[in-house]
Write a protein that holds these residues in place. Structure first.
Motif, short mmCIF file in Angstrom:
data_model
loop_
_atom_site.label_atom_id
_atom_site.label_comp_id
_atom_site.label_asym_id
_atom_site.label_seq_id
_atom_site.Cartn_x
_atom_site.Cartn_y
_atom_site.Cartn_z
N LYS A 160 11.06 -35.91 18.70
CA LYS A 160 11.87 -35.74 17.48
C LYS A 160 11.03 -35.24 16.31
CE LYS A 160 15.04 -39.52 18.59
NZ LYS A 160 15.26 -40.94 18.32
N ARG A 161 9.74 -35.53 16.35
CA ARG A 161 8.85 -35.10 15.27
C ARG A 161 8.22 -33.74 15.56
NH1 ARG A 161 7.19 -39.66 11.92
NH2 ARG A 161 5.61 -38.24 11.11
N ASN A 162 8.63 -33.12 16.67
CA ASN A 162 8.09 -31.80 17.05
C ASN A 162 6.57 -31.79 17.20
OD1 ASN A 162 10.32 -30.21 17.44
ND2 ASN A 162 10.62 -29.96 15.23
N ILE A 163 6.05 -32.85 17.84
CA ILE A 163 4.61 -32.87 18.09
C ILE A 163 4.38 -32.71 19.58
CG2 ILE A 163 2.59 -34.42 18.12
CD1 ILE A 163 3.65 -35.44 15.40
N GLU A 164 3.42 -31.86 19.92
CA GLU A 164 3.11 -31.63 21.33
C GLU A 164 2.64 -32.95 21.94
OE1 GLU A 164 0.50 -28.23 21.91
OE2 GLU A 164 -0.05 -29.11 23.86
N THR A 165 3.26 -33.35 23.03
CA THR A 165 2.90 -34.62 23.65
C THR A 165 2.50 -34.38 25.09
OG1 THR A 165 4.64 -35.58 22.30
CG2 THR A 165 3.70 -36.99 23.98
N SER A 166 1.40 -34.99 25.52
CA SER A 166 1.00 -34.82 26.92
C SER A 166 0.69 -36.18 27.53
CB SER A 166 -0.23 -33.92 27.01
OG SER A 166 -1.27 -34.47 26.24
N ARG A 167 0.75 -36.20 28.86
CA ARG A 167 0.48 -37.44 29.58
C ARG A 167 -0.71 -37.18 30.49
NH1 ARG A 167 -0.01 -42.20 30.49
NH2 ARG A 167 1.01 -43.44 32.08
N ILE A 168 -1.64 -38.12 30.59
CA ILE A 168 -2.80 -37.91 31.47
C ILE A 168 -2.31 -37.77 32.91
CG2 ILE A 168 -4.65 -38.93 30.09
CD1 ILE A 168 -4.12 -41.56 31.69
N ALA A 169 -3.07 -36.99 33.72
CA ALA A 169 -2.64 -36.65 35.07
C ALA A 169 -2.79 -37.80 36.06
CB ALA A 169 -3.43 -35.45 35.57
N ASN A 170 -1.87 -37.85 37.03
CA ASN A 170 -1.99 -38.77 38.16
C ASN A 170 -2.44 -37.99 39.38
OD1 ASN A 170 0.92 -40.31 36.93
ND2 ASN A 170 -1.10 -41.22 36.94
N GLY A 171 -3.11 -38.66 40.29
CA GLY A 171 -3.54 -38.00 41.52
C GLY A 171 -4.59 -38.83 42.21
N LEU A 172 -5.26 -38.22 43.18
CA LEU A 172 -6.28 -38.94 43.94
C LEU A 172 -7.54 -39.12 43.09
CD1 LEU A 172 -5.92 -36.98 47.26
CD2 LEU A 172 -5.32 -39.37 46.92
N PRO A 173 -8.10 -40.32 43.05
CA PRO A 173 -9.37 -40.47 42.34
C PRO A 173 -10.48 -39.76 43.10
CG PRO A 173 -8.61 -42.60 43.22
CD PRO A 173 -7.59 -41.58 43.60
N ILE A 174 -11.48 -39.25 42.35
CA ILE A 174 -12.61 -38.55 42.98
C ILE A 174 -13.37 -39.50 43.90
CG2 ILE A 174 -14.76 -37.27 42.52
CD1 ILE A 174 -12.21 -35.90 41.48
N GLY A 175 -13.72 -39.01 45.08
CA GLY A 175 -14.47 -39.83 46.03
C GLY A 175 -13.57 -40.67 46.92
#
Lengths: 196, 196
Positions: A160-175
């Protein structure tokens, strides 16, 4: 026969801490009895002044000793990005990466039906008071049910405030091993695939 | 970025306790931060006065709040038997049985080559000062290498004083399984067999 009162008192104090049961608390009390007096006094004094010395930053909610935390006071940091995290621990974890140079905002919890934590219990309103000049908000709450709920809630308000919003990625952890990954992590890892 | 100094101080204090590593100490410090101030102050005060309030009984070495422990002050107890144990914990364990009505003597350790604990480090000399009128000494040190060494050492000294000396029995614990018992325990259990 019972333990002396002072002994039971200390056992009781240790038992209030998370992960310390009756037997461990007794063992710790015996250990304190055998410790150098100097160390025990130091422990007592540190504990006594602890809550008075540690404050939450008036801007972001991170722990600090003054009114504002190191990061909020650092003018060289990118003032146009805010990374929203659940707890001060997460700030330290993010800082270890040494790749993020923006600001933080610590919620001190998540929206949780089970714990009965609502939006009013979290450090959310102050986030919306500091959005002037902010271009991006990174939602870095934990990838748990509560963390996701909180992130979605914030994303809606921020839209609503027109601010770019992102979410950290999910996936396999390294190793890690695909073989051992749970289905949801693997699904997220597939969904989030990138061209190489 | 680092944790605030007061935070690190408390983490350091927790880390000195046995079984608490870096991560646990951090977690405890975070928890203390969120505790009711009243509880934290109570913890600090209990800790501060702990070592001053708890003394070792001048007669038997057990922990108590005055000069002498409850058991030594209790004239109804059998003054002719002394049970020698390694630590105050063992006194509480023995008392739970409710079958022993004599006195105790706490050694505060065992003779141990590895830890470098010699006879002089233990509360042994005071045992020999209180043997007047004593008919039996029960050696209830742990059935470990150090406990056995200490028991043998005491048995030799007591033999010279013509005092009946006994050692607590070894064998299978109640509710255990012969199948899972180690050879030494089973051997002791055979050696100590009784006619039924």
């Amino acid at each position: 026969m019972n333990y002396p009162k002072s002994f039971l008192d200390l056992v009781e104090c240790f038992k209030r801490l998370p992960g310390i049961g009756g037997k461990s608390a007794e063992r710790l009390a015996y250990y304190v009895l055998s410790m150098d007096k100097e160390y025990v006094q130091e422990f007592a004094h540190t504990l006594m002044n602890f809550q008075d010395n540690i404050h939450y930053c008036k801007k972001c909610g991170h722990i600090c000793e003054g009114d504002y935390c190191e990061i909020c006071q650092d003018e060289t940091r990118d003032q146009s990005v805010i990374c929203v995290v659940e707890s001060p621990k997460d700030v330290f974890a993010m800082e270890k990466v040494r790749e993020y140079h923006g600001l933080y905002h610590v919620l001190h919890g998540t929206i949780s039906m089970i714990d009965g934590t609502t939006v009013d219990d979290l450090n959310i309103s102050s986030l919306f008071e500091r959005l002037d000049g902010v271009k991006e908000v990174i939602l870095a709450t934990n990838p748990t049910r509560e963390g996701e709920t909180t992130a979605l809630f914030l994303a809606k308000l921020l839209a609503k405030r027109n601010i770019e919003t992102s979410r950290i990625a999910n996936g396999l952890p390294i190793g890690s091993n695909i073989d051992y990954a749970d289905e949801l992590t693997l699904l997220k890892s597939l969904e989030g695939r990138k061209k190489i």
